[in-house]
Write a protein that holds these residues in place. Structure first.
Motif, PDB file in Angstrom:
ATOM      1  N   SER A  30       0.845  -1.183   0.000  1.00 51.21           N
ATOM      2  CA  SER A  30       0.000   0.000   0.000  1.00 51.21           C
ATOM      3  C   SER A  30       0.889   1.245   0.000  1.00 51.21           C
ATOM      4  CB  SER A  30      -0.897   0.032   1.242  1.00 51.21           C
ATOM      5  OG  SER A  30      -1.752  -1.091   1.276  1.00 51.21           O
ATOM      6  N   VAL A  31       0.430   2.293  -0.669  1.00 52.01           N
ATOM      7  CA  VAL A  31       1.141   3.572  -0.661  1.00 52.01           C
ATOM      8  C   VAL A  31       0.666   4.356   0.560  1.00 52.01           C
ATOM      9  CG1 VAL A  31       1.583   5.714  -1.900  1.00 52.01           C
ATOM     10  CG2 VAL A  31       1.345   3.570  -3.171  1.00 52.01           C
ATOM     11  N   ARG A  32       1.592   4.615   1.481  1.00 54.57           N
ATOM     12  CA  ARG A  32       1.212   5.243   2.746  1.00 54.57           C
ATOM     13  C   ARG A  32       1.852   6.623   2.889  1.00 54.57           C
ATOM     14  NH1 ARG A  32       2.949   2.602   8.481  1.00 54.57           N
ATOM     15  NH2 ARG A  32       5.019   2.885   7.533  1.00 54.57           N
ATOM     16  N   VAL A  33       1.041   7.578   3.295  1.00 57.69           N
ATOM     17  CA  VAL A  33       1.523   8.914   3.627  1.00 57.69           C
ATOM     18  C   VAL A  33       1.328   9.123   5.120  1.00 57.69           C
ATOM     19  CG1 VAL A  33       1.153  11.395   3.339  1.00 57.69           C
ATOM     20  CG2 VAL A  33       1.079   9.885   1.347  1.00 57.69           C
ATOM     21  N   THR A  34       2.398   9.501   5.815  1.00 62.85           N
ATOM     22  CA  THR A  34       2.336   9.747   7.251  1.00 62.85           C
ATOM     23  C   THR A  34       2.877  11.136   7.553  1.00 62.85           C
ATOM     24  OG1 THR A  34       4.524   8.749   7.547  1.00 62.85           O
ATOM     25  CG2 THR A  34       2.621   7.316   7.830  1.00 62.85           C
ATOM     26  N   SER A  35       2.606  11.585   8.761  1.00 59.46           N
ATOM     27  CA  SER A  35       3.091  12.887   9.213  1.00 59.46           C
ATOM     28  C   SER A  35       3.708  12.731  10.593  1.00 59.46           C
ATOM     29  CB  SER A  35       1.956  13.907   9.264  1.00 59.46           C
ATOM     30  OG  SER A  35       2.390  15.112   9.885  1.00 59.46           O
ATOM     31  N   PRO A  36       4.883  13.321  10.827  1.00 61.09           N
ATOM     32  CA  PRO A  36       5.493  13.219  12.161  1.00 61.09           C
ATOM     33  C   PRO A  36       4.743  14.004  13.223  1.00 61.09           C
ATOM     34  CG  PRO A  36       6.769  14.687  10.755  1.00 61.09           C
ATOM     35  CD  PRO A  36       5.740  14.056   9.884  1.00 61.09           C
ATOM     36  N   VAL A  51       6.364   9.671   2.582  1.00 69.00           N
ATOM     37  CA  VAL A  51       5.666   8.594   1.888  1.00 69.00           C
ATOM     38  C   VAL A  51       6.531   7.336   1.918  1.00 69.00           C
ATOM     39  CG1 VAL A  51       6.601   9.293  -0.367  1.00 69.00           C
ATOM     40  CG2 VAL A  51       4.510   7.909  -0.261  1.00 69.00           C
ATOM     41  N   ASP A  52       5.890   6.203   2.148  1.00 67.48           N
ATOM     42  CA  ASP A  52       6.592   4.928   2.120  1.00 67.48           C
ATOM     43  C   ASP A  52       5.604   3.840   1.745  1.00 67.48           C
ATOM     44  OD1 ASP A  52       5.055   4.698   4.372  1.00 67.48           O
ATOM     45  OD2 ASP A  52       6.703   4.240   5.740  1.00 67.48           O
ATOM     46  N   LEU A  53       6.055   2.606   1.833  1.00 65.07           N
ATOM     47  CA  LEU A  53       5.222   1.460   1.483  1.00 65.07           C
ATOM     48  C   LEU A  53       4.856   0.681   2.727  1.00 65.07           C
ATOM     49  CD1 LEU A  53       7.091   0.171  -1.708  1.00 65.07           C
ATOM     50  CD2 LEU A  53       5.112   1.684  -1.597  1.00 65.07           C
ATOM     51  N   LEU A  54       3.645   0.191   2.746  1.00 62.82           N
ATOM     52  CA  LEU A  54       3.148  -0.621   3.851  1.00 62.82           C
ATOM     53  C   LEU A  54       2.815  -1.995   3.299  1.00 62.82           C
ATOM     54  CD1 LEU A  54       2.387  -0.274   6.897  1.00 62.82           C
ATOM     55  CD2 LEU A  54       0.032   0.091   6.123  1.00 62.82           C
ATOM     56  N   SER A  55       3.392  -3.032   3.890  1.00 63.43           N
ATOM     57  CA  SER A  55       3.163  -4.384   3.384  1.00 63.43           C
ATOM     58  C   SER A  55       1.704  -4.791   3.564  1.00 63.43           C
ATOM     59  CB  SER A  55       4.076  -5.389   4.099  1.00 63.43           C
ATOM     60  OG  SER A  55       3.638  -5.587   5.434  1.00 63.43           O
ATOM     61  N   PHE A  56       1.295  -5.801   2.809  1.00 64.29           N
ATOM     62  CA  PHE A  56      -0.089  -6.268   2.868  1.00 64.29           C
ATOM     63  C   PHE A  56      -0.435  -6.766   4.264  1.00 64.29           C
ATOM     64  CE2 PHE A  56      -3.821  -8.750   1.927  1.00 64.29           C
ATOM     65  CZ  PHE A  56      -4.414  -8.089   0.865  1.00 64.29           C
ATOM     66  N   LYS A  57       0.501  -7.494   4.884  1.00 62.79           N
ATOM     67  CA  LYS A  57       0.239  -8.029   6.224  1.00 62.79           C
ATOM     68  C   LYS A  57       0.148  -6.922   7.256  1.00 62.79           C
ATOM     69  CE  LYS A  57       2.341 -12.555   5.373  1.00 62.79           C
ATOM     70  NZ  LYS A  57       3.412 -13.510   5.742  1.00 62.79           N
ATOM     71  N   GLU A  58       0.865  -5.806   7.025  1.00 63.53           N
ATOM     72  CA  GLU A  58       0.754  -4.667   7.932  1.00 63.53           C
ATOM     73  C   GLU A  58      -0.516  -3.872   7.671  1.00 63.53           C
ATOM     74  OE1 GLU A  58       5.292  -3.275   8.850  1.00 63.53           O
ATOM     75  OE2 GLU A  58       4.593  -3.028   6.796  1.00 63.53           O
ATOM     76  N   THR A  59      -0.943  -3.834   6.416  1.00 66.21           N
ATOM     77  CA  THR A  59      -2.164  -3.107   6.073  1.00 66.21           C
ATOM     78  C   THR A  59      -3.391  -3.804   6.640  1.00 66.21           C
ATOM     79  OG1 THR A  59      -1.103  -2.397   4.005  1.00 66.21           O
ATOM     80  CG2 THR A  59      -3.471  -2.092   4.174  1.00 66.21           C
ATOM     81  N   PHE A  60      -3.401  -5.117   6.553  1.00 65.18           N
ATOM     82  CA  PHE A  60      -4.546  -5.897   7.028  1.00 65.18           C
ATOM     83  C   PHE A  60      -4.050  -6.921   8.057  1.00 65.18           C
ATOM     84  CE2 PHE A  60      -5.283  -4.636   2.612  1.00 65.18           C
ATOM     85  CZ  PHE A  60      -6.449  -3.893   2.749  1.00 65.18           C
ATOM     86  N   PRO A  61      -3.650  -6.449   9.251  1.00 65.75           N
ATOM     87  CA  PRO A  61      -3.050  -7.349  10.230  1.00 65.75           C
ATOM     88  C   PRO A  61      -4.078  -8.182  10.981  1.00 65.75           C
ATOM     89  CG  PRO A  61      -3.213  -5.155  11.161  1.00 65.75           C
ATOM     90  CD  PRO A  61      -3.734  -5.061   9.743  1.00 65.75           C
ATOM     91  N   ARG A 101      -2.225   7.409   5.985  1.00 64.58           N
ATOM     92  CA  ARG A 101      -3.200   7.461   4.898  1.00 64.58           C
ATOM     93  C   ARG A 101      -2.815   6.473   3.814  1.00 64.58           C
ATOM     94  NH1 ARG A 101      -4.684  12.865   1.329  1.00 64.58           N
ATOM     95  NH2 ARG A 101      -5.964  11.816  -0.225  1.00 64.58           N
ATOM     96  N   THR A 102      -3.759   5.595   3.448  1.00 59.15           N
ATOM     97  CA  THR A 102      -3.580   4.698   2.298  1.00 59.15           C
ATOM     98  C   THR A 102      -4.736   4.842   1.312  1.00 59.15           C
ATOM     99  OG1 THR A 102      -4.664   2.887   3.506  1.00 59.15           O
ATOM    100  CG2 THR A 102      -2.251   3.004   3.630  1.00 59.15           C
ATOM    101  N   PHE A 103      -5.690   5.772   1.605  1.00 56.81           N
ATOM    102  CA  PHE A 103      -6.815   6.035   0.708  1.00 56.81           C
ATOM    103  C   PHE A 103      -6.603   7.374   0.009  1.00 56.81           C
ATOM    104  CE2 PHE A 103      -8.742   2.648   2.999  1.00 56.81           C
ATOM    105  CZ  PHE A 103      -9.779   2.175   2.209  1.00 56.81           C
ATOM    106  N   TYR A 104      -7.008   7.424  -1.256  1.00 55.80           N
ATOM    107  CA  TYR A 104      -6.809   8.624  -2.068  1.00 55.80           C
ATOM    108  C   TYR A 104      -8.040   8.834  -2.940  1.00 55.80           C
ATOM    109  CZ  TYR A 104      -2.035   7.663  -0.607  1.00 55.80           C
ATOM    110  OH  TYR A 104      -0.928   7.404   0.153  1.00 55.80           O
ATOM    111  N   SER A 105      -8.166  10.036  -3.455  1.00 54.57           N
ATOM    112  CA  SER A 105      -9.243  10.278  -4.410  1.00 54.57           C
ATOM    113  C   SER A 105      -8.931   9.527  -5.698  1.00 54.57           C
ATOM    114  CB  SER A 105      -9.375  11.777  -4.690  1.00 54.57           C
ATOM    115  OG  SER A 105      -8.256  12.243  -5.432  1.00 54.57           O
ATOM    116  N   VAL A 106      -9.939   9.372  -6.530  1.00 52.50           N
ATOM    117  CA  VAL A 106      -9.737   8.656  -7.798  1.00 52.50           C
ATOM    118  C   VAL A 106      -8.673   9.345  -8.639  1.00 52.50           C
ATOM    119  CG1 VAL A 106     -10.831   8.044  -9.988  1.00 52.50           C
ATOM    120  CG2 VAL A 106     -12.039   7.625  -7.845  1.00 52.50           C
TER     121      VAL A 106
END
Length: 382
Positions: A65-71, A257-267, A77-82
């Motif tokens: 998943s494409v993840r955006v985080t803030s310190p 921005v970084d990547l979140l593995s599938f197992k981390e996205t849906f643990p 965030r892994t959801f985006y507009s179309v």
């Protein structure tokens, strides 16, 4: 080799007679080991299905998943507009394929009362990226995505069983979904529970357009081999930066921005608990092994005369050790068979204790060939 096999068969026969001649000892030893093997087998089946291998998707560790985080803010965030999804999908160079998914309400208008289904709208390459073929029919192809092509749908296994009783003739049937007549082209396997959908609706997302009410999507990609986290961030950062400049309110001021593995996205919500339980039952099995070892040592002491006579008749130290190990192996195998049967019978009671919604939808907790293979290894180690 043939000579060694003959010795082994002879040792097994002798071991069976010896264990049969001391039924009380055998019963206590087998029961002690069976309880430990039962608990270890049952908890391992839960561990394997919920933590080690919960998902049926091809090379699941490359689904990101494409993840955006803030310190300065909690969460990510892994959801985006179309439109944002289309920008990420069109510009990235780290994914073999990029898809969007939703959890949508879909209205099925049939002959009776309308039914509200759980739907998943996604692009036509969704099933290629997930890497799971259908059990009947087919998945969407390039021809289905052409302008003017007949709308299609793919059914989830549970919905297919519940609504159509597993009828394979459902392929080719017309379903009116969200007031659009769609042709059913396939049915996915039981463990394909991507977003837990009843129906999968392939759609063509376009910039500036809302398709069937879909405004926000989860973005997932299949990572190319050997892409490092640093390269992934370098590839995605300018894309997110441009999106933020266009829509500053949609992104935090400070972000990464970084990547979140599938197992981390849906643990799984019980990962730590299962590991603790597995450690506990492994300790229980070790205690059972120690107890049975003491029983075996006591039994060998009582058989001192027999072993002395066999040694006097020419049996080597290795042959005597092999015979004793063969008897131990027979005990472990008998206990393993009993333990596996008890684990199979007791698994429903264990599953009843698992809180709903804490394990992935795709997890299937069963005593299958892989679990029985693990049980066999336990028997050999025991």
């Amino acid at each position: 080799m043939l000579h060694a096999l003959e010795h082994f068969v002879r040792d097994v026969r002798f071991g069976v007679r010896t264990l049969g001649g001391s039924a009380g000892f055998t019963a206590v030893a087998v029961l002690s080991l069976a309880i430990g093997i039962m608990a270890t087998t049952a908890i391992y089946s839960v561990l394997r299905a919920t933590v080690l291998d919960p998902f049926p998707y091809k090379d699941v560790d490359r689904l990101m998943s494409v993840r955006v985080t803030s310190p300065t803010q909690r969460g990510s965030r892994t959801f985006y507009s179309v439109d944002q999804y289309l920008e990420i999908a069109g510009r990235n160079t780290i994914f073999e394929g990029t898809i969007a998914s939703t959890v949508s309400d879909v209205l099925w208008t049939a002959e009776g009362d309308p039914q509200r289904l759980r739907g998943n709208h996604g692009p036509f390459n969704t099933f290629d990226v997930m890497g799971v073929p259908p059990i009947i029919g087919r998945t969407p192809n390039a021809a289905d995505a052409r302008p003017g092509a007949e709308p299609v749908a793919v059914l989830g296994y549970r919905f297919w069983q519940r609504q159509f009783a597993g009828d394979p003739n459902v392929v080719g049937r017309q379903l009116r979904l969200n007031d659009i007549s769609r042709t059913v082209i396939g049915v996915m396997p039981k463990r394909f529970m991507w977003r837990g959908a009843d129906v999968y609706l392939p759609v063509t997302f376009q910039r500036g357009q809302v398709v069937e009410g879909v405004r926000n999507v989860h973005v997932l990609g299949r990572l190319k081999p050997d892409v490092t986290p640093a390269r992934a961030e370098a590839d995605l950062r300018p894309i997110i930066d441009d999106l933020r400049k266009r829509e500053p309110t949609q992104f935090p001021e400070q972000w990464r921005v970084d990547l979140l593995s599938f197992k981390e996205t849906f643990p799984s919500g019980i990962t730590e608990d299962v590991w603790v339980l597995f450690g506990a039952v492994a300790l229980l099995l070790l205690i059972a092994c120690a107890n049975v070892s003491n029983l075996l040592l006591s039994k060998v002491t009582a058989r001192q005369r027999e072993l002395t006579v066999r040694a006097a008749l020419g049996a080597s130290r290795g042959r005597l050790i092999t015979q004793l190990l063969t008897e131990s192996l027979l005990l472990a195998l008998i206990a393993g068979a009993l333990g596996a049967a008890l684990a199979y019978a007791g698994l429903p009671a264990i599953l009843a204790l698992v809180p709903p919604g804490t394990i992935p939808d795709e997890s299937e907790i069963v005593i299958d060939g892989a679990v029985l293979g693990f049980t066999l290894l336990i028997c050999a180690a025991t």
